[in-house]
Design an enzyme around this catalytic site. Structure first.
Site: not given
Length: 427
Positions: A261, A276, A348, A351, A391
């Protein structure tokens, strides 16, 4: 993509839903394009009927020897054909513009999705586990990893650029251990494992909703392929343009991929550590479900993601996203947030979303159930992280850190780590 007929018949409801999602919606433009499309279709049909009638008449004229009259009529048919081609071009232009408009409109939220403006309005559903109480000054994973010699951020920059990571020794092994543990666990709960390409074409990304709206967040190759931002793209498009059987639903798929990303809109956010980054590993879950069962399937998918965290002994909470914080394709979403001492809060890590028929309409995925209805219907697609591996590693390093600087390996991972029970600095 929304159903054009539903939008046409429920303009105010769509406008209200878009306001709730803080999304723009040009009702006037939709109506104008829709009317232009329908007018062009009507003109095409009328001209086709006129041409068919004239063609039959011309054949009869030739049969009766009325050659001169037939030649005149043929010229008239040529004029009709020109008008027909113009009407077709008008229809195609209206359809293209209408399709582009709808491709940029998010899904409608589910009736049970809480109303809110943003993440501050997301209600907490439940918590599991207690954050650790350290008898020493806890450190962040971006300090723990380098001190143990298992994460090297500086050399990753030398190899690529910032926001890439380099894992070494037991860090690399921990990454593999987490991937294998997650996939094995999901497979034991009925998910079929897939090994997917790391690149996807534009059609696949359009099917799941990444294109055209979020192209700036994707890495694109010179050949027009894209590095995938999530395995959701591939797992959901496995059955694009197919008709499934009701008896086979729900289909439960999982797969590990690296994800890529640009993070174009995240400047200054979570710049340190593993939270991130531009490339990260993730195990993804995807389901194809019957519409009447999909929200129950969402609850079970959340339970499957929670199971991973519980087996790892990581404290977490579940929140439900409100209308203003939903992802583009989602109708209802739960986020799982793991406790990170470095943030003194939850972050987070998964999801899980029900996209209803939004992605299935874009990717043309249907199913047939001869016992319930004639023909075929769009499936509902669901996706969820099970989990984001980087994460998860960050959470393990921080929650399992010891006073001597070492990190205890969660019990369920010890067999995957070659029976290593503790990660210590290499002397």
């Amino acid at each position: 993509m929304l159903d054009i007929r539903f939008v046409r018949d429920n303009q105010e409801a769509v406008a209200q839903a878009m306001r709730g999602r803080a999304a723009s919606w040009d009702s006037a433009r939709f109506s104008k394009l829709d009317e232009a499309r329908r007018a062009a279709i009507a003109q095409e049909e009328a001209l086709q009927a006129q041409r068919n009638t004239a063609s039959k008449a011309i054949g009869q004229m030739f049969a009766e020897g009325k050659t001169a009259e037939a030649e005149v009529a043929k010229e008239e048919v040529r004029a009709v054909n020109e008008r027909l081609e113009a009407a077709a071009r008008a229809r195609e232009a209206a359809e293209a513009a209408l399709g582009e408009l709808l491709l940029n409109v998010p899904n409608l939220s589910a009736e049970t999705t809480p109303v809110g403006a943003g993440e501050e309005d997301n209600p907490e559903v439940r918590r599991w586990g207690e954050p650790p109480a350290f008898g020493f000054e806890a450190r962040a994973h971006w300090d723990i990893g380098p001190s143990l010699g298992i994460i090297d951020f500086e050399r990753a920059v030398k190899l690529a650029k910032s926001r890439f990571i380099l894992l070494g020794g037991l860090g690399a092994r921990l990454e593999r251990a987490l991937i294998n543990f997650m996939v094995d666990t999901h497979a034991s709960r009925g998910y079929k494992e897939w090994w997917c390409p790391s690149m996807a074409n534009a059609e696949a990304l359009t099917g799941t909703g990444q294109l055209p709206k979020f192209e700036e967040d994707l890495f694109k190759t010179t050949e027009g392929l894209y590095l995938i931002p999530t395995a959701e793209v591939q797992l959901t498009n496995i059955h694009a343009h197919e008709v499934l059987e009701a008896a086979d639903l729900p289909l439960k798929y999982c797969g590990f991929t690296s994800c890529f990303r640009e993070e174009a809109g995240s400047a200054g956010r979570d710049t340190r550590g593993l939270i991130r980054v531009h490339q990260f590993d993730k195990v993804e879950m995807v389901k194809y479900a019957k519409p009447e069962e999909s929200f129950d399937d969402l609850e079970s998918m959340v339970a499957d993601a929670e199971n991973i965290l519980q087996l790892l002994g990581l404290p977490y909470r579940v929140i439900e996203l409100c209308t203003g914080d939903l992802g583009f394709s989602a109708a209802k979403t739960y986020d799982l947030e793991v406790w990170l001492p470095s943030y003194d809060g939850y972050k987070e890590i998964s999801s899980c979303s029900n996209c209803t028929d939004f992605q299935a309409r874009r990717a043309n995925i249907k199913y047939r159930d001869p016992d319930s209805f004639k023909g075929s219907r769009l499936v509902h697609t669901l996706n969820g992280s099970g989990l984001a591996v980087g994460r998860t590693m960050a959470a393990i390093l921080e929650n399992y850190q010891q006073a001597d600087g070492s990190v205890k390996v969660p019990d369920v991972l010890v067999p995957y780590m070659g029976k290593v029970e503790r990660i210590e600095a290499v002397q």
